[in-house]
Design a protein around this motif. Structure first.
Motif, PDB file in Angstrom:
ATOM      1  N   HIS A  67      -0.508  24.062  15.140  1.00  0.00           N
ATOM      2  CA  HIS A  67      -1.570  23.149  14.706  1.00  0.00           C
ATOM      3  C   HIS A  67      -1.038  21.763  14.351  1.00  0.00           C
ATOM      4  N   THR A  68       0.241  21.521  14.645  1.00  0.00           N
ATOM      5  CA  THR A  68       0.822  20.203  14.415  1.00  0.00           C
ATOM      6  C   THR A  68       1.072  19.540  15.761  1.00  0.00           C
ATOM      7  N   PRO A  69       0.439  18.404  16.047  1.00  0.00           N
ATOM      8  CA  PRO A  69       0.618  17.752  17.356  1.00  0.00           C
ATOM      9  C   PRO A  69       2.093  17.459  17.637  1.00  0.00           C
ATOM     10  N   LEU A  70       2.537  17.835  18.836  1.00  0.00           N
ATOM     11  CA  LEU A  70       3.939  17.619  19.200  1.00  0.00           C
ATOM     12  C   LEU A  70       4.219  16.135  19.420  1.00  0.00           C
ATOM     13  N   PHE A  71       3.221  15.409  19.901  1.00  0.00           N
ATOM     14  CA  PHE A  71       3.322  13.947  19.960  1.00  0.00           C
ATOM     15  C   PHE A  71       1.958  13.369  19.607  1.00  0.00           C
ATOM     16  N   PHE A  72       1.968  12.164  19.083  1.00  0.00           N
ATOM     17  CA  PHE A  72       0.730  11.536  18.616  1.00  0.00           C
ATOM     18  C   PHE A  72       0.523  10.162  19.233  1.00  0.00           C
ATOM     19  N   GLY A  73       1.502   9.679  19.994  1.00  0.00           N
ATOM     20  CA  GLY A  73       1.365   8.365  20.589  1.00  0.00           C
ATOM     21  C   GLY A  73       2.243   8.193  21.817  1.00  0.00           C
ATOM     22  N   ARG A  74       2.026   7.070  22.497  1.00  0.00           N
ATOM     23  CA  ARG A  74       2.809   6.747  23.690  1.00  0.00           C
ATOM     24  C   ARG A  74       2.954   5.246  23.777  1.00  0.00           C
ATOM     25  N   VAL A  75       4.141   4.793  24.188  1.00  0.00           N
ATOM     26  CA  VAL A  75       4.330   3.369  24.461  1.00  0.00           C
ATOM     27  C   VAL A  75       4.844   3.218  25.889  1.00  0.00           C
ATOM     28  N   ASP A  76       4.259   2.287  26.592  1.00  0.00           N
ATOM     29  CA  ASP A  76       4.709   1.926  27.933  1.00  0.00           C
ATOM     30  C   ASP A  76       5.295   0.521  27.855  1.00  0.00           C
ATOM     31  N   TYR A  77       6.591   0.411  28.145  1.00  0.00           N
ATOM     32  CA  TYR A  77       7.266  -0.881  28.078  1.00  0.00           C
ATOM     33  C   TYR A  77       7.091  -1.656  29.377  1.00  0.00           C
ATOM     34  N   GLU A  78       7.189  -2.964  29.251  1.00  0.00           N
ATOM     35  CA  GLU A  78       7.129  -3.824  30.435  1.00  0.00           C
ATOM     36  C   GLU A  78       8.349  -3.613  31.318  1.00  0.00           C
ATOM     37  N   HIS A  79       9.509  -3.367  30.686  1.00  0.00           N
ATOM     38  CA  HIS A  79      10.759  -3.234  31.427  1.00  0.00           C
ATOM     39  C   HIS A  79      11.436  -1.923  31.069  1.00  0.00           C
ATOM     40  N   ASP A  80      12.255  -1.428  31.984  1.00  0.00           N
ATOM     41  CA  ASP A  80      12.994  -0.189  31.748  1.00  0.00           C
ATOM     42  C   ASP A  80      13.950  -0.354  30.572  1.00  0.00           C
ATOM     43  N   HIS A 150      -3.835  -2.655  25.210  1.00  0.00           N
ATOM     44  CA  HIS A 150      -3.018  -3.383  26.177  1.00  0.00           C
ATOM     45  C   HIS A 150      -2.526  -4.657  25.496  1.00  0.00           C
ATOM     46  N   LEU A 151      -1.303  -4.592  24.996  1.00  0.00           N
ATOM     47  CA  LEU A 151      -0.818  -5.660  24.118  1.00  0.00           C
ATOM     48  C   LEU A 151      -0.513  -6.949  24.867  1.00  0.00           C
ATOM     49  N   THR A 152      -0.278  -6.852  26.162  1.00  0.00           N
ATOM     50  CA  THR A 152       0.052  -8.059  26.935  1.00  0.00           C
ATOM     51  C   THR A 152      -1.133  -8.566  27.760  1.00  0.00           C
ATOM     52  N   ASP A 153      -2.318  -7.990  27.527  1.00  0.00           N
ATOM     53  CA  ASP A 153      -3.513  -8.413  28.258  1.00  0.00           C
ATOM     54  C   ASP A 153      -4.303  -9.397  27.392  1.00  0.00           C
ATOM     55  N   PRO A 154      -4.277 -10.674  27.734  1.00  0.00           N
ATOM     56  CA  PRO A 154      -4.985 -11.669  26.899  1.00  0.00           C
ATOM     57  C   PRO A 154      -6.496 -11.474  26.907  1.00  0.00           C
ATOM     58  N   ALA A 155      -7.001 -10.774  27.903  1.00  0.00           N
ATOM     59  CA  ALA A 155      -8.447 -10.587  27.998  1.00  0.00           C
ATOM     60  C   ALA A 155      -8.949  -9.522  27.023  1.00  0.00           C
ATOM     61  N   GLU A 156      -8.057  -8.672  26.532  1.00  0.00           N
ATOM     62  CA  GLU A 156      -8.468  -7.606  25.618  1.00  0.00           C
ATOM     63  C   GLU A 156      -8.422  -8.116  24.187  1.00  0.00           C
ATOM     64  N   ALA A 157      -9.524  -8.048  23.513  1.00  0.00           N
ATOM     65  CA  ALA A 157      -9.610  -8.570  22.146  1.00  0.00           C
ATOM     66  C   ALA A 157      -8.866  -7.663  21.167  1.00  0.00           C
ATOM     67  N   GLU A 158      -8.431  -8.283  20.075  1.00  0.00           N
ATOM     68  CA  GLU A 158      -7.804  -7.511  18.986  1.00  0.00           C
ATOM     69  C   GLU A 158      -8.877  -6.644  18.338  1.00  0.00           C
ATOM     70  N   ARG A 159      -8.591  -5.367  18.149  1.00  0.00           N
ATOM     71  CA  ARG A 159      -9.586  -4.483  17.547  1.00  0.00           C
ATOM     72  C   ARG A 159      -8.880  -3.397  16.741  1.00  0.00           C
ATOM     73  N   SER A 160      -9.625  -2.837  15.821  1.00  0.00           N
ATOM     74  CA  SER A 160      -9.066  -1.751  15.013  1.00  0.00           C
ATOM     75  C   SER A 160      -9.132  -0.444  15.794  1.00  0.00           C
ATOM     76  N   SER A 161      -8.310   0.490  15.386  1.00  0.00           N
ATOM     77  CA  SER A 161      -8.209   1.754  16.101  1.00  0.00           C
ATOM     78  C   SER A 161      -9.121   2.796  15.466  1.00  0.00           C
ATOM     79  N   ALA A 162     -10.070   3.317  16.239  1.00  0.00           N
ATOM     80  CA  ALA A 162     -10.973   4.357  15.733  1.00  0.00           C
ATOM     81  C   ALA A 162     -10.211   5.652  15.474  1.00  0.00           C
ATOM     82  N   LEU A 163      -9.245   5.983  16.362  1.00  0.00           N
ATOM     83  CA  LEU A 163      -8.476   7.210  16.164  1.00  0.00           C
ATOM     84  C   LEU A 163      -7.585   7.103  14.938  1.00  0.00           C
TER      85      LEU A 163
END
Length: 688
Positions: A67-80, A150-163
């Motif tokens: 009942h404990t999530p093995l992972f809770f998040g993911r990050v995708d980097y721009e570069h390896d 999408h942190l590098t997308d200027p078109a996406e507005a800053e918003r709070s996280s519902a999750l």
């Protein structure tokens, strides 16, 4: 994924498939650990026992908690970040532990790893090379949702996280849980501070200071495991109920060996039994930093700088004499060095023996270290050491200090006045140490005396929670346990409810021996609803005017209810409020003045409402805890019913302490607070 399995049809299916594969990989890692044969890999049975113990801990740490999530998040980097030429060098799943596949490639990386840090700290203003941050939502152990930034997308507005908001507001059933999925950037900076520096966190209610301290321990054990494995770590809490409440946090993060204790536990031992309590004035005096100098004088009071006669050492046919004045000079020099009493006593026979060897060499002999050690053990030398530097028992010393007016007067001259000395004195116990009614404050004095005689061992890192309630002498006791290590101090000046509560962190850190510690202030709340913390903050001008008012990111509708009832209906109204709270999901705490607890317990029982005591785990069958106000500090409940605030205030020795106790009680709620009262509310709350 094996080629014969169909590809996931949606991104959520793909994430669920990765979760299933990660769980399978974790089971494989555990099976491999269980299958290791270590029977012939060590040189002796001692090493074999150590290795077996470490392997057992490794196996235990690899348990898959369903009942404990093995992972809770993911990050995708721009570069390896690595050498891989596919997504494995850019995409990282963040979880509570490291999991790798059969080739050793990471499937989940530990939240403490450097590659995880941008998950907590990256933003649109500072993306830290993160293109996408994905948060996952779970129901039990099942992955049910995800949310992307999408942190590098200027078109996406800053918003709070519902999750993120949902995770923070998740009902609290059972002991405290970790906040690893919801650590905020300002909290993360404190968590990841290096081992060499000490940190003091002034945190308003609901800012997560306790969780920050526990996660800091977990991070330090990850980043400095070898060093801390040798020196040790310790979490110090205010009482056993609090420690039971937090005890599952570190094991959930994979850290199974961190010890927990109260200050009373630290100073326990020495053959005394705590059977008494001190009046608040006496306890405050025993906790005063001046007592350290009184004890230092008392410990050294038996030293005689001048023996009755010199030392004559007989070796073979020769007699070697060290005169009185030379022994007096040695004793005086050792006193001036101000080293620990026991260390000086151990050095004294060696210094006398050295004086004998100087005479031997002058007479043409060539003595070596073995001769010096033999002379130091000579009966004549041992006799003069016993005469001028007698053994001191710390327990008997403190007993004498507290029961012998003349001895106390000599030790306290110029430090404590006559009236203060009278407050400290007992009647001499009829049967000495065993019959004395020792108090918790006496145990701290004994611990100080013991350290004056023999150095207390130091740990690598200590976390001290609810630190605002410690006396200067208690700070010294904790400081001895991390004299060569570092400390994380957690507390809130506004919640200081002991008669000796600290007035400021600068003074407290000086007593702790860590004046260089960096003080960080957390004022952004994540637990207490906005209306509740604003209501409680009306007390701040009276209890801690120097502190900033806390704010909260949470605004729960109907989170604060004030209910005034006739005095004869007070018990029934408290029970009714608890029944209403139990209709909602989560834990319920009924907080009341200690004197009201028996009455309310009877009322709850008569109403058929099962209830627990602080520190017990809640369950679906018993989600209600009856909490004495004196034990509420550090605890939290989804819904709190606060019974008769005026009684909480009146239960303390003075109004300011009472208002601080009330501030604590008001700020234990995560979702809603109902205040039930018959007596008018304190003026500070009624105003505004």
């Amino acid at each position: 994924m094996p080629a014969d399995q169909p590809s996931p049809s949606t991104p959520l299916d793909a994430e669920r498939a990765h979760l299933a594969a990660s769980r399978a990989a974790l089971r494989t890692m555990r099976a491999e650990a269980e299958g290791l044969d270590i029977s012939d890999v060590t040189a002796n049975w001692v090493n074999a026992e150590v290795l077996a113990s470490e392997l057992a801990q490794r196996i235990k740490s690899l348990a898959d908690l369903a009942h404990t999530p093995l992972f809770f998040g993911r990050v995708d980097y721009e570069h390896d970040l690595g050498e891989a030429d596919d997504e494995t060098g850019r995409r990282f799943y963040i979880g509570r532990r490291h999991v790798h596949d059969a080739d050793g490639d990471p499937m989940v990386i530990d939240w403490r790893a450097p590659a995880s840090r941008p998950y907590y700290g990256a933003s649109k203003k500072d993306p830290q090379d993160v293109a996408l941050r994905r948060r996952f939502g779970y129901d039990g152990g099942e992955l049910t949702a995800y949310e992307d930034e999408h942190l590098t997308d200027p078109a996406e507005a800053e918003r709070s996280s519902a999750l993120l908001q949902r995770e923070i507001e998740k009902p609290r059933v059972g002991p405290m849980r970790d906040i690893v999925a919801t650590i905020q950037p300002e909290q993360d900076e404190i968590v990841r501070a290096g081992l060499s520096g000490s940190v003091c966190v002034q945190g308003a209610p609901g800012t997560g200071k306790t969780a920050v301290g526990l996660h800091r321990v977990a991070y330090l054990l990850y980043a400095y495991r070898d060093r801390l494995a040798r020196s040790g770590t310790l979490v110090i809490g205010p009482n056993r109920s609090f420690l039971r409440y937090i005890e599952q946090v570190l094991p959930a993060l994979g850290e199974l060996e961190v010890k927990q204790a109260t200050v009373d536990d630290l100073v326990a031992g020495g053959g005394i039994e705590i059977r008494g309590t001190d009046p608040s004035g006496t306890a405050r005096l025993k906790g005063d930093a001046r007592m350290a100098e009184v004890l230092r004088r008392a410990v050294r009071s038996g030293v005689r700088t001048t023996p009755a006669e010199g030392v004559v050492v007989v070796r073979g046919s020769r007699r070697w004499r060290v005169p009185v004045d030379e022994i007096a000079a040695i004793v005086t020099e050792l006193l001036a060095r101000d080293i620990r009493y026991g260390a000086a006593r151990d050095a004294l026979p060696q210094r006398i023996a050295h004086a004998v060897l100087v005479r031997m060499e002058a007479a043409g002999e060539a003595p070596d270290d073995r001769v010096q050690n033999a002379v130091a053990r000579n009966p004549a030398v041992k006799a003069v050491v016993k005469e001028v530097w007698p053994l001191v028992d710390p327990v008997k010393l403190v007993l004498r200090l507290l029961s012998d007016a003349e001895f106390l007067a000599r030790a306290a001259e110029g430090i404590l006045d006559e009236e203060e000395q009278k407050h400290l004195l007992w009647e001499r116990p009829a049967r000495g140490v065993k019959s004395a009614r020792w108090s918790p404050a006496d145990a701290v004095l004994i611990d100080e005396a013991r350290d004056l005689i023999e150095r207390t061992g130091s740990l690598g890192h200590v976390v001290l929670d609810e630190a605002q309630d410690l006396s200067p002498m208690q700070y010294r006791a904790v400081g001895r346990r991390c004299s060569t290590g570092s400390v994380t101090v957690l507390g809130d000046i506004a919640q200081g409810t002991t008669p000796w509560a600290t007035s400021g962190w600068e003074e407290a850190l000086a007593h702790l021996g860590k004046p260089e510690a960096v003080v960080e202030e957390l004022t952004q709340g994540f637990r207490v609803p906005r209306k509740v913390i604003a209501y409680a903050s009306r007390l701040l001008p009276a209890i801690a005017p120097e502190l900033s008012e806390a704010t909260s990111i949470r605004d729960s509708e109907g989170s604060l209810v004030l209910r005034e009832v006739p005095v004869e209906e007070l018990d029934g109204a408290a029970v009714a409020a608890c029944r209403e709270a139990l209709e909602r999901e989560g834990s319920v705490g009924l907080i009341a003045a200690d004197a009201r607890v028996p009455v309310l317990s009877a009322a709850l029982t008569a109403a058929g409402l099962a209830h627990l005591t602080p520190g017990q785990e809640t369950s679906e069958s018993a989600r209600l805890t009856l909490v004495p106000a004196s034990l509420a500090k550090g605890l939290e409940y989804d819904y709190v019913v606060l019974d008769e605030p005026a009684a909480v205030v009146d239960g303390e020795p003075d109004e300011r302490t009472g208002l601080r106790r009330l501030y604590v009680a008001l700020t234990r709620a995560v979702s809603g607070l109902t205040v039930v009262h018959a007596t008018p509310l304190p003026g500070e709350l009624a105003a505004g």
